[in-house]
Design a protein around this motif. Sequence first.
Motif, PDB file in Angstrom:
ATOM      1  N   GLN A 151       0.730  -1.042   0.161  1.00 58.39           N
ATOM      2  CA  GLN A 151       0.001  -0.083  -0.072  1.00 58.39           C
ATOM      3  C   GLN A 151       0.799   1.101   0.089  1.00 58.39           C
ATOM      4  O   GLN A 151       0.626   2.188  -0.891  1.00 58.39           O
ATOM      5  CB  GLN A 151      -0.917  -0.197   1.445  1.00 58.39           C
ATOM      6  CG  GLN A 151      -1.940  -1.089   1.532  1.00 58.39           C
ATOM      7  CD  GLN A 151      -2.767  -1.293   0.342  1.00 58.39           C
ATOM      8  OE1 GLN A 151      -3.352  -0.464  -0.301  1.00 58.39           O
ATOM      9  NE2 GLN A 151      -3.537  -2.438   0.053  1.00 58.39           N
ATOM     10  N   GLU A 152       1.938   1.118   0.764  1.00 56.50           N
ATOM     11  CA  GLU A 152       2.847   2.343   0.893  1.00 56.50           C
ATOM     12  C   GLU A 152       3.507   2.493  -0.561  1.00 56.50           C
ATOM     13  O   GLU A 152       3.497   3.660  -0.886  1.00 56.50           O
ATOM     14  CB  GLU A 152       3.978   2.227   2.211  1.00 56.50           C
ATOM     15  CG  GLU A 152       4.763   3.325   2.042  1.00 56.50           C
ATOM     16  CD  GLU A 152       5.765   3.089   3.306  1.00 56.50           C
ATOM     17  OE1 GLU A 152       5.601   3.527   4.370  1.00 56.50           O
ATOM     18  OE2 GLU A 152       6.682   2.469   2.698  1.00 56.50           O
ATOM     19  N   GLN A 153       3.802   1.418  -0.999  1.00 58.75           N
ATOM     20  CA  GLN A 153       4.661   1.584  -2.378  1.00 58.75           C
ATOM     21  C   GLN A 153       3.879   2.284  -3.517  1.00 58.75           C
ATOM     22  O   GLN A 153       4.064   3.000  -4.354  1.00 58.75           O
ATOM     23  CB  GLN A 153       5.166   0.143  -2.734  1.00 58.75           C
ATOM     24  CG  GLN A 153       6.193  -0.194  -1.910  1.00 58.75           C
ATOM     25  CD  GLN A 153       7.267   0.437  -1.494  1.00 58.75           C
ATOM     26  OE1 GLN A 153       7.873   1.405  -2.450  1.00 58.75           O
ATOM     27  NE2 GLN A 153       7.779   0.666  -0.155  1.00 58.75           N
ATOM     28  N   ARG A 154       2.264   1.890  -3.390  1.00 54.22           N
ATOM     29  CA  ARG A 154       1.490   2.476  -4.462  1.00 54.22           C
ATOM     30  C   ARG A 154       1.404   3.962  -4.298  1.00 54.22           C
ATOM     31  O   ARG A 154       1.429   4.638  -5.055  1.00 54.22           O
ATOM     32  CB  ARG A 154       0.115   1.681  -4.217  1.00 54.22           C
ATOM     33  CG  ARG A 154       0.190   0.262  -5.132  1.00 54.22           C
ATOM     34  CD  ARG A 154      -1.164  -0.095  -5.279  1.00 54.22           C
ATOM     35  NE  ARG A 154      -1.819  -0.688  -4.078  1.00 54.22           N
ATOM     36  CZ  ARG A 154      -1.602  -2.012  -3.502  1.00 54.22           C
ATOM     37  NH1 ARG A 154      -1.004  -2.809  -4.353  1.00 54.22           N
ATOM     38  NH2 ARG A 154      -2.090  -2.264  -2.520  1.00 54.22           N
ATOM     39  N   ALA A 157       4.488   5.721  -5.196  1.00 54.08           N
ATOM     40  CA  ALA A 157       4.620   5.595  -6.776  1.00 54.08           C
ATOM     41  C   ALA A 157       4.036   6.940  -7.305  1.00 54.08           C
ATOM     42  O   ALA A 157       4.243   7.157  -8.474  1.00 54.08           O
ATOM     43  CB  ALA A 157       4.153   4.480  -7.285  1.00 54.08           C
ATOM     44  N   THR A 158       3.056   7.606  -6.456  1.00 56.63           N
ATOM     45  CA  THR A 158       1.995   8.817  -7.422  1.00 56.63           C
ATOM     46  C   THR A 158       2.868  10.039  -6.991  1.00 56.63           C
ATOM     47  O   THR A 158       2.630  10.971  -7.745  1.00 56.63           O
ATOM     48  CB  THR A 158       0.802   8.906  -6.549  1.00 56.63           C
ATOM     49  OG1 THR A 158       0.841   9.191  -5.242  1.00 56.63           O
ATOM     50  CG2 THR A 158       0.125   7.702  -6.843  1.00 56.63           C
ATOM     51  N   VAL A 159       3.887   9.967  -6.341  1.00 59.93           N
ATOM     52  CA  VAL A 159       4.664  11.218  -6.056  1.00 59.93           C
ATOM     53  C   VAL A 159       5.375  11.979  -7.257  1.00 59.93           C
ATOM     54  O   VAL A 159       5.181  13.137  -7.428  1.00 59.93           O
ATOM     55  CB  VAL A 159       5.721  11.009  -4.734  1.00 59.93           C
ATOM     56  CG1 VAL A 159       6.684  12.619  -4.859  1.00 59.93           C
ATOM     57  CG2 VAL A 159       5.040  10.796  -3.802  1.00 59.93           C
ATOM     58  N   PRO A 160       6.020  11.386  -8.102  1.00 62.95           N
ATOM     59  CA  PRO A 160       6.325  11.804  -9.338  1.00 62.95           C
ATOM     60  C   PRO A 160       5.367  12.407 -10.092  1.00 62.95           C
ATOM     61  O   PRO A 160       5.507  13.759 -10.897  1.00 62.95           O
ATOM     62  CB  PRO A 160       6.992  10.567 -10.048  1.00 62.95           C
ATOM     63  CG  PRO A 160       7.469   9.594  -9.058  1.00 62.95           C
ATOM     64  CD  PRO A 160       6.476   9.580  -8.042  1.00 62.95           C
TER      65      PRO A 160
END
Length: 242
Positions: A151-154, A157-160
């Motif tokens: 969940q954290e990785q998903r 991954a939206t930060v860029p």
Amino acid sequence: MVQVSRRPGVTGSALILLLARLTDHGAPEPKQAFAERLSQWLRWTDAISLSSALNSPPATAPSRALASASAEERECARVRTALTKAITEGTAFSVDDFAPYRQRYIARQQAMEAGIGPLRGRLRAVLAGRSPAMARLASVDAVMEQALDPQEQRLLATVPAVLEKYFKRLKQAHSGAQGQMPDGPDAPDAPDNAGKPVSSPGQVQPAAWLEAFGKDMQGVLLAELDIRFQPVEGLLEALRMK
């Protein structure tokens, strides 16, 4: 029972505050209760695993020499220093295209995952050899990592994509400012005899917005590093306990 100090989660972190500013959305909405947020991230199979780790009898600590907490602290410091150095060196590019920044951000995220994941596992292994209570803590952390890490990785991954929108706003604002620069007698002074441009007060140089974006991206990466390192710091704090 082993207890460690609670640290702010993702929703209360510097990362969220930074992203709220960069997206021009103001302050983040009020936080949900931790238990409610956690229940949205945990599947029922994860809940069973967590319950088993909490309620099962503590494992017997292996009969081996206990690792030094100072040695683990040094390793944690080494990994964090290396990741911080990678983030803070050479952030800015001289092009007004976001692609190099995206590639750099994703590369730094991958470096964090590669460095912090094994470090977290190493600390759990050391804790498991300390005492039955520490072994239980290590088991709980392993379950939490397995359940929450995807969940954290998903989310991270939206930060860029958030940074790309911010980049485009800065670029558009700079292009508009350049289009409004006066011509003729009101134009900025030409270079003087020494070959150095004479700028009027408050005039923004062409690369200033790129430099500002580079610093902001660096700040976001450092804030993300803080978040990713929180479980490591919690395990390290438990390891320091006598």
